[in-house]
Design a protein around this motif. Structure first.
Motif, short mmCIF file in Angstrom:
data_model
loop_
_atom_site.label_atom_id
_atom_site.label_comp_id
_atom_site.label_asym_id
_atom_site.label_seq_id
_atom_site.Cartn_x
_atom_site.Cartn_y
_atom_site.Cartn_z
N ILE A 72 -4.98 3.36 4.80
CA ILE A 72 -5.58 2.03 4.97
C ILE A 72 -4.52 1.01 5.34
CG2 ILE A 72 -6.76 0.15 3.76
CD1 ILE A 72 -8.23 2.31 2.13
N GLY A 73 -3.37 1.06 4.64
CA GLY A 73 -2.30 0.11 4.95
C GLY A 73 -1.77 0.27 6.36
N THR A 74 -1.57 1.52 6.78
CA THR A 74 -1.08 1.78 8.13
C THR A 74 -2.10 1.36 9.18
OG1 THR A 74 0.21 3.67 7.31
CG2 THR A 74 -0.18 3.55 9.69
N GLY A 75 -3.36 1.67 8.92
CA GLY A 75 -4.42 1.29 9.86
C GLY A 75 -4.52 -0.20 10.04
N GLY B 260 -4.37 10.73 8.05
CA GLY B 260 -4.75 10.53 9.45
C GLY B 260 -6.19 10.09 9.61
N ARG B 261 -7.08 10.66 8.77
CA ARG B 261 -8.49 10.27 8.85
C ARG B 261 -8.69 8.81 8.46
NH1 ARG B 261 -10.11 12.68 12.46
NH2 ARG B 261 -7.88 13.02 12.73
N PHE B 262 -7.97 8.35 7.43
CA PHE B 262 -8.11 6.96 7.01
C PHE B 262 -7.56 6.01 8.07
CE2 PHE B 262 -9.18 8.33 2.74
CZ PHE B 262 -9.95 7.27 2.28
N ILE B 263 -6.45 6.39 8.69
CA ILE B 263 -5.91 5.56 9.77
C ILE B 263 -6.93 5.44 10.90
CG2 ILE B 263 -4.14 5.41 11.56
CD1 ILE B 263 -2.19 6.69 9.61
N ASP B 264 -7.53 6.56 11.26
CA ASP B 264 -8.52 6.54 12.34
C ASP B 264 -9.74 5.71 11.97
OD1 ASP B 264 -7.02 8.06 14.02
OD2 ASP B 264 -7.97 9.96 13.52
N SER B 265 -10.12 5.73 10.69
CA SER B 265 -11.31 4.97 10.27
C SER B 265 -11.06 3.47 10.32
CB SER B 265 -11.72 5.36 8.85
OG SER B 265 -10.75 4.95 7.90
N VAL B 266 -9.81 3.05 10.12
CA VAL B 266 -9.48 1.62 10.18
C VAL B 266 -9.11 1.21 11.59
CG1 VAL B 266 -7.93 -0.18 9.32
CG2 VAL B 266 -8.72 1.63 7.78
N ILE C 17 -5.15 12.84 -2.41
CA ILE C 17 -6.27 12.08 -1.84
C ILE C 17 -6.02 10.58 -1.94
CG2 ILE C 17 -8.72 11.52 -2.10
CD1 ILE C 17 -9.14 14.43 -3.01
N PHE C 18 -5.67 10.09 -3.14
CA PHE C 18 -5.51 8.65 -3.32
C PHE C 18 -4.25 8.13 -2.62
CE2 PHE C 18 -8.48 9.39 -6.84
CZ PHE C 18 -9.36 8.35 -6.62
N GLY C 19 -3.18 8.92 -2.64
CA GLY C 19 -1.98 8.51 -1.91
C GLY C 19 -2.25 8.37 -0.43
N ALA C 20 -2.96 9.36 0.14
CA ALA C 20 -3.31 9.31 1.56
C ALA C 20 -4.21 8.13 1.86
CB ALA C 20 -3.98 10.61 1.97
N ALA C 21 -5.13 7.84 0.96
CA ALA C 21 -6.07 6.73 1.18
C ALA C 21 -5.33 5.39 1.23
CB ALA C 21 -7.13 6.72 0.08
N MET D 208 0.82 -1.21 0.00
CA MET D 208 0.00 0.00 0.00
C MET D 208 0.86 1.26 0.00
SD MET D 208 -3.18 -1.03 -0.08
CE MET D 208 -4.45 -0.06 0.73
N ILE D 209 1.93 1.28 0.80
CA ILE D 209 2.77 2.48 0.86
C ILE D 209 3.57 2.63 -0.44
CG2 ILE D 209 4.76 1.39 1.97
CD1 ILE D 209 5.21 3.97 3.49
#
Length: 294
Positions: free
Chosen positions: A131-134, A196-202, A123-127, A28-29
């Motif tokens: 997700i991978g980090t989460g 950060g938002r995606f990490i928090d969501s996962v 946006i897509f890079g952060a997503a 993912m990264i």
């Protein structure tokens, strides 16, 4: 009956879950970096962002180029040593594997051609990275970098680590503005926020947990917990176990999710026969020290 119980699988095959999460994170990264951040001239947060900066500076101003993946691994090496002595060999082993796989994937997962709007790259890079980090954090492994430094700082001082993380990311944003232009700095801010938002969501690392420990050796556990983390503990004396009718003590405390590994290993070391129950806490009022780790 469920055909597949993820929680049971995680308990029985924890090693495979952690290895799988590390490989997923590395893919993912690599996708985030090579498909989106690099073409969009956008920087990540933390160690990855600094590795990108070194790559940009050396390619522009030096007769040699240090690739992002090489610098990413090199910057993590001192943190591996710190984690080995201050956190534990098992934690460090999984972290080294995750970082090494990430560096390898960054090298070999390359797009044929990418041409996207910088906002979409952010946006897509952060997503992808979020997700991978989460998923990695949810599986109980670290992705290296500032995670390690944050855990060590929290264990030693109990200070709010979030402020340091904000400062690091602010430096990355400013460098992005000077190296490219200030619109790219804005896209980097957008990337860091969405990540950060995606990490928090996962996986929300700042969840609070209530831990109840029933033990015959409370003093050793109390000393172990307060040595590793700055947490208050409520003690219930003179309770009785219904099975053996032996006198026990109940300890009650509120912790961050990141404290769970430390408190579990402390309890197992001090009293292998202790009973420990963990429940999620919605709200905490009163004197509770936030210990943010990013």
């Amino acid at each position: 009956m469920k055909l597949f119980d993820l929680n049971r699988f995680s308990r029985n095959y924890g090693f495979l879950v952690k290895i799988g999460a590390a490989i997923l994170y590395s893919v993912m990264i690599a996708v985030a970096l090579n498909f989106f951040w690099r073409p969009g001239h956008i920087y990540s947060s933390g160690i990855t962002g600094f590795a990108q900066i070194v790559n940009t500076v050396t390619s522009r101003y030096m007769p040699f180029t240090i690739t992002t993946e090489v610098m990413y691994f090199a910057l993590n090496v001192p943190l591996f040593i710190l984690a080995w002595f201050k956190i534990g060999y098992e934690f460090t082993g999984y972290t080294i594997f995750a970082v090494a796989m990430s560096a390898i994937m960054m090298r070999f997962i390359q797009p044929t051609q990418v041409s996207l709007d910088p906002i979409l790259c952010a946006i897509f890079g952060a997503a992808f990275n979020g997700i991978g980090t989460g998923m990695a954090l949810k599986s109980g492994i670290s992705t290296g970098g500032l995670d390690i430094l944050g855990i060590v700082v929290r264990k030693k001082t109990g200070v709010n680590y979030g402020k340091f993380n904000i400062l690091v990311n602010l430096i990355i944003v400013l460098i992005a503005g000077f190296l490219f232009d200030w619109s790219r700095a804005l896209y980097t801010v957008l990337n860091i926020f969405i990540n950060g938002r995606f990490i928090d969501s996962v996986y929300t690392q700042h969840n609070k947990l209530q831990v109840m420990i029933v033990t015959e050796h409370p003093n050793a556990i109390i000393e172990g917990i307060q040595e590793k983390m700055h947490r208050g503990i409520t003690i219930f004396h003179d309770v009785e176990g219904a099975y053996g009718h032996t006198e026990k003590t109940v300890l009650l405390t509120i912790i961050d999710t990141y404290d769970l590994y430390d408190i579990r290993t402390t309890v197992e070391k001090c009293d292998p026969f202790a009973f420990m129950g963990v429940t999620e806490v919605q709200k905490v009022y009163g004197r509770f020290r936030e210990q943010e780790v990013v």
